[in-house]
Design a protein around this motif. Structure first.
Motif, PDB file in Angstrom:
ATOM      1  N   ASP A 145      59.622 -13.676   8.773  1.00  0.00           N
ATOM      2  CA  ASP A 145      60.748 -14.543   8.430  1.00  0.00           C
ATOM      3  C   ASP A 145      60.528 -15.069   7.024  1.00  0.00           C
ATOM      4  O   ASP A 145      59.381 -15.261   6.586  1.00  0.00           O
ATOM      5  N   ALA A 146      61.622 -15.306   6.315  1.00  0.00           N
ATOM      6  CA  ALA A 146      61.518 -15.794   4.941  1.00  0.00           C
ATOM      7  C   ALA A 146      62.680 -16.732   4.632  1.00  0.00           C
ATOM      8  O   ALA A 146      63.799 -16.531   5.113  1.00  0.00           O
ATOM      9  N   ILE A 147      62.390 -17.739   3.851  1.00  0.00           N
ATOM     10  CA  ILE A 147      63.389 -18.679   3.348  1.00  0.00           C
ATOM     11  C   ILE A 147      63.313 -18.661   1.827  1.00  0.00           C
ATOM     12  O   ILE A 147      62.227 -18.798   1.253  1.00  0.00           O
ATOM     13  N   SER A 148      64.457 -18.495   1.183  1.00  0.00           N
ATOM     14  CA  SER A 148      64.470 -18.485  -0.279  1.00  0.00           C
ATOM     15  C   SER A 148      65.194 -19.719  -0.805  1.00  0.00           C
ATOM     16  O   SER A 148      66.068 -20.282  -0.136  1.00  0.00           O
ATOM     17  N   ALA A 149      64.818 -20.123  -2.001  1.00  0.00           N
ATOM     18  CA  ALA A 149      65.456 -21.264  -2.666  1.00  0.00           C
ATOM     19  C   ALA A 149      65.500 -20.970  -4.158  1.00  0.00           C
ATOM     20  O   ALA A 149      64.564 -20.383  -4.713  1.00  0.00           O
ATOM     21  N   PRO A 150      66.563 -21.380  -4.821  1.00  0.00           N
ATOM     22  CA  PRO A 150      66.621 -21.171  -6.269  1.00  0.00           C
ATOM     23  C   PRO A 150      65.675 -22.114  -6.996  1.00  0.00           C
ATOM     24  O   PRO A 150      65.433 -23.234  -6.543  1.00  0.00           O
ATOM     25  N   VAL A 151      65.119 -21.641  -8.090  1.00  0.00           N
ATOM     26  CA  VAL A 151      64.308 -22.471  -8.965  1.00  0.00           C
ATOM     27  C   VAL A 151      64.958 -22.401 -10.342  1.00  0.00           C
ATOM     28  O   VAL A 151      64.967 -21.350 -10.980  1.00  0.00           O
ATOM     29  N   GLU A 152      65.531 -23.503 -10.767  1.00  0.00           N
ATOM     30  CA  GLU A 152      66.317 -23.512 -11.996  1.00  0.00           C
ATOM     31  C   GLU A 152      65.493 -23.960 -13.199  1.00  0.00           C
ATOM     32  O   GLU A 152      64.642 -24.833 -13.093  1.00  0.00           O
ATOM     33  N   HIS A 153      65.765 -23.320 -14.333  1.00  0.00           N
ATOM     34  CA  HIS A 153      65.217 -23.739 -15.627  1.00  0.00           C
ATOM     35  C   HIS A 153      63.692 -23.749 -15.648  1.00  0.00           C
ATOM     36  O   HIS A 153      63.066 -24.652 -16.190  1.00  0.00           O
ATOM     37  N   VAL A 154      63.108 -22.715 -15.055  1.00  0.00           N
ATOM     38  CA  VAL A 154      61.662 -22.563 -15.036  1.00  0.00           C
ATOM     39  C   VAL A 154      61.305 -21.211 -15.653  1.00  0.00           C
ATOM     40  O   VAL A 154      61.960 -20.203 -15.378  1.00  0.00           O
ATOM     41  N   HIS A 155      60.280 -21.199 -16.483  1.00  0.00           N
ATOM     42  CA  HIS A 155      59.776 -19.952 -17.052  1.00  0.00           C
ATOM     43  C   HIS A 155      58.352 -19.711 -16.566  1.00  0.00           C
ATOM     44  O   HIS A 155      57.591 -20.651 -16.320  1.00  0.00           O
ATOM     45  N   ALA A 156      58.022 -18.434 -16.463  1.00  0.00           N
ATOM     46  CA  ALA A 156      56.686 -18.011 -16.063  1.00  0.00           C
ATOM     47  C   ALA A 156      55.997 -17.390 -17.276  1.00  0.00           C
ATOM     48  O   ALA A 156      56.353 -16.286 -17.702  1.00  0.00           O
ATOM     49  N   LEU A 157      55.042 -18.110 -17.844  1.00  0.00           N
ATOM     50  CA  LEU A 157      54.264 -17.594 -18.968  1.00  0.00           C
ATOM     51  C   LEU A 157      53.143 -16.755 -18.365  1.00  0.00           C
ATOM     52  O   LEU A 157      52.223 -17.290 -17.743  1.00  0.00           O
ATOM     53  N   THR A 158      53.253 -15.469 -18.527  1.00  0.00           N
ATOM     54  CA  THR A 158      52.478 -14.520 -17.722  1.00  0.00           C
ATOM     55  C   THR A 158      51.458 -13.780 -18.575  1.00  0.00           C
ATOM     56  O   THR A 158      51.818 -13.081 -19.529  1.00  0.00           O
ATOM     57  N   TYR A 159      50.180 -13.949 -18.228  1.00  0.00           N
ATOM     58  CA  TYR A 159      49.113 -13.242 -18.915  1.00  0.00           C
ATOM     59  C   TYR A 159      48.688 -12.051 -18.070  1.00  0.00           C
ATOM     60  O   TYR A 159      48.298 -12.201 -16.907  1.00  0.00           O
ATOM     61  N   ILE A 160      48.762 -10.865 -18.657  1.00  0.00           N
ATOM     62  CA  ILE A 160      48.413  -9.623 -17.961  1.00  0.00           C
ATOM     63  C   ILE A 160      47.165  -9.040 -18.614  1.00  0.00           C
ATOM     64  O   ILE A 160      47.199  -8.596 -19.765  1.00  0.00           O
ATOM     65  N   HIS A 161      46.066  -9.048 -17.898  1.00  0.00           N
ATOM     66  CA  HIS A 161      44.786  -8.560 -18.416  1.00  0.00           C
ATOM     67  C   HIS A 161      44.845  -7.050 -18.617  1.00  0.00           C
ATOM     68  O   HIS A 161      45.574  -6.335 -17.914  1.00  0.00           O
TER      69      HIS A 161
END
Length: 289
Positions: A145-161
């Motif tokens: 089972d899964a519940i989703s919710a919006p996340v507004e005005h958020v950025h993911a600063l993503t470091y990829i090794h």
């Protein structure tokens, strides 16, 4: 032309081990060009990724409908392999949807989740690719089972090794048991994280991401850059930093307004990899004809 577009996923959101994930704006895209006498996936991911029915996408589709008519398919993917951003999950979701569309199965999102979790094993990896946004999921070996919710005005600063970290190696360092007190602290932080997201209190929610004792504690030696990024991020007025999936990717969540400044500071770290400033994908898998 049938097109299937699946977002990357970032799972194990701090204390939400095997249960909380995000969909990110990196994509795997399939373009089904038409039938032919054999299966063919054109891609530029190298010889290690099969271009025939041994490809994970096609293995998934054919597991659902073994006699599907072979197709010529073009695949592009911005999702790096074995880096903790759901490359396998996106392929599995794409394969399920390929069978759904070509075989006219009429699967609901719930149906797709059940199939994906049986194949992949971890609901927080696959559910965000289906539903988009912030997703809380569970699997009891019978149903997911899964519940989703919006996340507004958020950025993911993503470091990829630069180096891969296989899930099997990252899982191997986890203990079979942890002290009750540690489990209580971590599960309560996870509960507050979810409640705060649903209330829109993102500063509280994502502060909880740094209170994990389920997995980051045991994986820190495999990803020494996590501590370095987290320390630097604390000086940038961000929400929080966590290890994405099984690693080695590290994600720092920050408000949209502060994302550019924080990104410029973090990319100044002397680390062997690349940085991406990503939005949270509001929508999961997208299908167009």
């Amino acid at each position: 032309m049938l097109t299937i577009k699946v977002p990357a996923t970032s799972a194990n959101l701090g204390p939400g081990f095997d249960s909380i994930g995000l969909a990110l704006e990196l994509y795997l895209t399939l373009k089904v060009e038409g039938p032919q006498d054999h299966w063919q996936i054109e891609h530029t991911l190298g010889a290690d990724v099969p271009a025939d029915e041994h490809n994970l996408i096609l293995k998934t589709a054919l597991a659902l409908i073994p006699d599907l008519t072979p197709q010529r398919i073009k695949m592009t993917s911005d999702i790096p392999l074995a880096r903790g951003l759901g490359s396998s999950s996106s392929a599995i979701i794409a394969g399920i949807e390929l069978a759904n569309q070509l075989g006219n199965l009429g699967l609901t999102d719930y149906d797709k989740l059940q199939i994906a979790v049986r194949l992949e094993g971890h609901p927080d990896n696959v559910a965000p690719a289906i539903y988009g946004g912030f997703v809380v999921a569970t699997y009891d070996d019978v149903a997911a089972d899964a519940i989703s919710a919006p996340v507004e005005h958020v950025h993911a600063l993503t470091y990829i090794h630069n180096e891969e970290l296989l899930t099997s190696a990252s899982r191997a360092v986890l203990p079979k048991q942890i002290p009750l007190a540690e489990a209580v602290k971590t599960s309560s932080a996870s509960n507050v994280l979810v409640a705060a997201v649903l209330r829109g209190q993102l500063d509280v929610a994502f502060r909880m991401m740094e209170r994990d004792h389920f997995h980051e504690t045991y994986r820190r030696d495999l990803v020494p850059h996590l501590a370095k990024i987290r320390a630097a991020a604390h000086e940038c007025d961000v929400y929080g930093t966590y290890l994405s999936g099984a690693g080695p990717t590290v994600v720092t969540l920050v408000s949209e307004a502060k994302a550019t400044t924080a990104f410029q500071q973090l990319i100044g770290l002397d680390l062997p990899g690349k940085w991406l400033n990503l939005g949270v994908a509001r929508q999961g898998m997208i299908v167009t004809n």
